[in-house]
Write a protein that holds these residues in place. Structure first.
Motif, short mmCIF file in Angstrom:
data_model
loop_
_atom_site.label_atom_id
_atom_site.label_comp_id
_atom_site.label_asym_id
_atom_site.label_seq_id
_atom_site.Cartn_x
_atom_site.Cartn_y
_atom_site.Cartn_z
N TYR A 191 0.82 -1.21 0.00
CA TYR A 191 0.00 0.00 0.00
C TYR A 191 0.86 1.26 0.00
O TYR A 191 0.58 2.22 -0.72
CB TYR A 191 -0.96 0.00 1.20
N VAL A 195 -7.42 -1.31 -3.72
CA VAL A 195 -7.21 -0.10 -2.92
C VAL A 195 -8.12 1.01 -3.44
O VAL A 195 -8.56 0.98 -4.59
CB VAL A 195 -5.74 0.41 -2.97
N GLU A 196 -8.38 1.95 -2.57
CA GLU A 196 -9.23 3.07 -2.94
C GLU A 196 -8.34 4.24 -3.34
O GLU A 196 -7.38 4.56 -2.63
CB GLU A 196 -10.07 3.45 -1.70
N LYS A 199 0.52 4.05 -2.94
CA LYS A 199 0.17 5.43 -2.60
C LYS A 199 1.34 6.36 -2.93
O LYS A 199 1.16 7.41 -3.54
CB LYS A 199 -0.18 5.51 -1.12
N GLU A 232 -8.60 -2.56 -7.94
CA GLU A 232 -9.63 -3.44 -7.39
C GLU A 232 -9.49 -3.58 -5.88
O GLU A 232 -10.41 -3.97 -5.19
CB GLU A 232 -9.51 -4.84 -8.00
N LYS A 287 -6.92 7.77 -3.54
CA LYS A 287 -7.02 8.92 -2.63
C LYS A 287 -6.07 10.01 -3.11
O LYS A 287 -5.12 9.76 -3.82
CB LYS A 287 -6.60 8.51 -1.22
#
Lengths: 244, 638
Positions: free
Chosen positions: B99, B630-631, B103, B628, B633
């Motif tokens: 992650y 992670v969102e 990010k 699919e 941001k």
């Protein structure tokens, strides 16, 4: 500043070399030694002459590519520096600087200041490794290493393989180079299983490549840009004698 | 158009790699020794892959331009190598590492690839440790880790400030073991001048022996590029001065798509240019920003020595603009802010292209010893280069080109769009999105080399076992060698007035000014024209002394610069196409009110894979990025 340079020129391994003289103006004390040579080369190229060939790459003292004999010292007169980190502020206006390639039988000149150091690789190929196949390693923390030993192994492992030790040695011995690798592995538990075979193979190859014997003069240690210690050679001897 | 099939395995994120390994084809050990593989580059990815493939039983031919594989530029990496070991019990795990990378890359990397590299990270540390890499240890004998690059866990393994060197020497030692075993043949001092493609498959290379000038043909069943990044396109960069893009560029011209070429990380803390002949910009670890304060004079014309400038006349611009993060803003923000001040005329030093990094207050507060303990070796290195004692006066620093997130497009198997041609390590585009986090480059290079490519390449080679050793006499080799020879002849025959490096320097300036830390449409369009003009001038006024059949470093440079001139054009084209800001790619047209990068997911959530189209404009192929797991941001530093 202005410099008078006396530089070894040699077309290739087969021809005989000779010193040539160059006057160079406009050298800034901010330049590194190699940048000073870059500026000379720019001048030579623009005059239609063959530039001076020398090995160099990272230019921050870690790859070990560069190396030349400057005024009688490998990597120049300032201890602890590679040629690429040697600043021109250590030289005086009007100074005469003599630049030569490494001089050692196992390091034949390829061109100008470039020598063939593949003999070093051959020594490493002979045994400078721990035989672990990718995938076979155990969990890293299953091998515990005393911090002091680990730090000592690191101090030996930082050799950059530039060849200054050989160039500094009156016997052209490679003992400091070989002992640094032997020490790194001798100090670590991972290196012990193959310790005997390793030291024997590397010494045999070192001799085969034509490097001289060590007479404990210590010039190698004094000239090593990474300050590799002479005690490594003592450890190498101990490892070697206990390998039979 | 190319069919960009990323071949991502089905299933949940954490099962994809296992599923792939279970389903991919293998090559029988008896067949492996009938198969040849060419590998270019000997850094962490190249040396790792070479030894692993040798261990598997393949015949590997390895090429590098240096005199020894031990000198590849991975050697210069300082900070460390990440792994999700969770040795500090601070809640780290594979998902968290994944992650952070997704990010940090500003959601422009492929989920499946990033998860996989996080997954193999622990194995890399195990392997290096077994090879005798002296990572830092705790008193109890276990491995130490440190925090790095602004993440909240301590997952970076290190060997003082020389982690890259130690990992590389470990990789070099296992390469040597395979050379001794006769499975790897080493070809040092070679430049790769073309990739040979036969019936649509990569089958070999044309190399130039840098000592003799001889042009050589080498064939294989597959070709792997481990050639690193192309940051030297800026001339001044933290890279080794001979690092180049030539092999990757030839691959592009033979049909391999080039992905996100404009994604380049500019590192904020480097030693600035000190003289006209300076050849590179040395990186100073970004950890210095933990205690150093960055400032420039408030008054443009203030030429007093730094220590004579009183507090009220100093502009601590990062602390002023980013009161929350201050000097610890991310790399891209810090770099852009330094450039902004210098462009506005507030820069310090001889050239005005530097800012102060001041330890005065830290030394006052913590004492000189404490600072020396933390940064002693960096202060020493800085003094070696500049002669300045940073305990007494501020360091001068400036941003420099550092790492290229862009690279050859590869699928999940690390294969380019040319069958049988692979790209690993920094040479591919796959894992860092639009921005790389600290200590992730060594992890990715080693992971690709040791544990990913040696698995995925079998799937392709299993279909090649009936192909006997490829002869180097075919028409494709003839043609490739002929064009290489013609190009060398051309370089030597121009006989103009300017050396290759002077073109390189000018190209670097154009790229730095218009395709560096900040880009805008007007500047990029101008740069396209300038690069095209420079290219024309290069081919009419280049001066290469000497001859081809000899060691000729100027000829080597000429070839590299010729390729950089073309690559630069593609980088600008890509930057122009991507009208959003993301990670290190900052388009001035796409920023928030307070000057932060503004991503446009609705339009640019794709990988831009450029396809060579002869003399015509390159073709843009888009690989949509689907998130699919992670969102998406907004990256925020508030």
């Amino acid at each position: 500043m202005k410099l008078r340079l006396k530089i070894w020129r040699q077309k290739n391994a087969k021809t005989k070399g000779a010193f040539a003289f160059y006057d160079l103006d406009g050298v800034s004390p901010d330049m590194s030694f190699l940048e000073m040579l870059d500026s000379l080369n720019k001048k030579l190229i623009e005059e239609g002459k063959d530039p001076i060939a020398f090995d160099h790459d990272c230019r921050e003292g870690i790859c070990g590519s560069c190396g030349m004999f400057i005024n009688g010292y490998p990597h120049g007169p300032v201890p602890g520096l590679t040629t690429c980190l040697l600043s021109m502020r250590y030289f005086k206006d009007g100074e005469k600087i003599v630049i030569e390639p490494w001089r050692a039988k196992p390091f034949p000149v390829i061109k100008d200041l470039i020598v063939d150091r593949s003999a070093f690789d051959k020594i490493q190929i002979a045994g400078g490794f721990i035989s672990v196949t990718a995938g076979a390693a155990s969990e890293a923390n299953s091998i515990l290493v005393r911090k002091k030993k680990s730090d000592e192994a690191f101090d030996s492992a930082i050799c950059i393989g530039c060849g200054a030790c050989v160039a500094a040695c009156k016997n052209a011995s490679a003992m400091l180079f070989v002992s640094a690798k032997i020490s790194q592995f001798a100090l670590l538990p991972q290196g012990r299983p193959e310790a005997k075979e390793r030291v024997r193979a590397m010494i045999v190859e070192m001799d085969k490549q034509g490097f001289g014997t060590c007479s404990n003069t210590g010039a190698c240690e004094a000239q090593c840009p990474k300050k590799i210690k002479l005690t490594n050679i003592a450890r190498l001897n101990r490892e070697y004698y206990s390998a039979f | 158009m190319i069919n960009l099939n990323a071949k991502i395995p089905e299933g949940p994120l954490e099962e994809k790699w296992t599923r792939y390994k279970s389903g991919s084809k293998l090559v029988n050990p008896a067949n492996k020794n009938k198969i040849d593989i060419i590998l270019i580059g000997t850094g962490l990815s190249g040396a790792g892959a070479a030894s692993s493939l040798g261990e598997l039983g393949y015949n590997v031919k390895v090429f590098c331009y240096q005199d020894s594989p031990r000198r590849a530029h991975s050697v210069a990496a300082q900070g460390g190598i990440n792994a999700a070991k969770n040795y500090k019990n601070d809640g780290d795990n594979t998902y968290r590492l994944f992650y952070d990378m997704i990010k940090g890359g500003d959601f422009r990397a492929r989920e499946a690839n990033v998860y996989r590299i996080a997954e193999v990270s622990n194995q890399v540390i195990d392997h290096y440790t077994a090879l005798g890499v002296p990572f830092a240890r705790e008193y109890g004998g276990t491995l130490d880790t440190r925090s790095f690059g602004g993440v909240q866990v301590s997952r970076t393994f290190y060997s003082k400030g020389q982690t890259g060197q130690q990992c590389l020497l470990g990789a070099y030692s296992s390469l040597n073991r395979q050379i001794r075993a006769g499975k790897v043949t080493m070809f040092p001092r070679r430049d790769i001048l073309d990739i040979v493609v036969i019936d649509g498959k990569a089958r070999g290379i044309i190399a130039r022996n840098l000592i003799t000038g001889e042009i050589e043909r080498h064939s294989a069943h597959a070709v792997v590029l481990a050639t690193g990044g192309y940051g030297t396109v800026y001339y001044f960069s933290t890279l080794a001065v001979n690092s180049n893009a030539s092999a990757a560029w030839k691959a592009y011209k033979k049909g391999a798509a080039f992905a996100n070429p404009s994604f380049v990380q500019i590192h904020p803390t480097c030693v600035p240019q000190l003289n006209e002949f300076q050849s590179k910009l040395t990186l100073m670890s970004e950890s210095l920003r933990n205690d150093g304060r960055i400032w420039v004079p408030k008054n443009k014309d203030d030429k007093r020595p730094a220590n004579d400038i009183p507090e009220e006349d100093r502009d601590y611009y990062l602390e002023r603009r980013y009161p929350t993060f201050g000097n610890l803003v991310p790399r891209d923000v810090a770099s852009r802010a330094a450039k902004e001040r210098c462009d506005a005329g507030y820069g310090v030093g001889k050239t005005g292209l530097a800012v102060n990094l001041d330890f005065r207050d830290a030394i006052k507060k913590q004492g000189k010893d404490a600072i020396e303990n933390k940064y002693g070796n960096l202060f020493e290195m800085y003094k070696d280069i500049t002669g300045i004692d940073s305990y007494e006066e501020p360091m001068q620093i400036y941003p420099a080109g550092h790492y290229t997130m862009g690279g050859l497009w590869v699928d999940y198997e690390l294969m380019t769009t040319v069958p049988g041609l692979y790209a690993i390590g920094e040479a591919n585009f796959s894992d860092h999105g639009a921005n790389r986090l600290g200590a992730s480059s060594l992890m990715q290079a080693a992971g690709d080399g040791y544990f990913i490519l040696p698995v995925t390449i079998n799937n392709y080679l299993s279909g090649e076992i009936r192909i006997p050793r490829i002869p180097t006499t075919g028409a494709e080799f003839e043609e490739a060698e002929k064009s290489v020879r013609e190009r060398i002849k051309k370089f030597l025959s121009i006989k103009g007035k300017q050396a290759a490096s002077s073109f390189h320097k000018r190209l670097g300036k154009i790229m730095w000014d218009y395709c560096g830390m900040k880009r805008n449409e007007e500047g990029l369009k101008k740069a396209l024209v300038l690069v095209a003009e420079l290219k024309k001038e290069f081919w009419s006024d280049l001066l290469v002394p000497g001859e081809g059949a000899d060691l000729n470093q100027e000829l080597e440079k000429a070839g590299r610069v010729a390729d950089f001139l073309e690559l630069a054009w593609l980088m600008i084209t890509d930057a122009l196409n991507r009208k959003e800001s993301c990670g290190a790619h900052f388009r001035e047209e796409s920023q928030t009110e307070d000057g932060e990068a503004r991503r446009i997911d609705s339009e640019y959530s794709y990988v831009a894979a450029w396809e060579y189209n002869g003399e015509n404009e390159p073709i843009l192929n888009k690989e949509p990025l689907k998130f699919e797991f992670v969102e998406l941001k907004e990256r925020s530093y508030k």
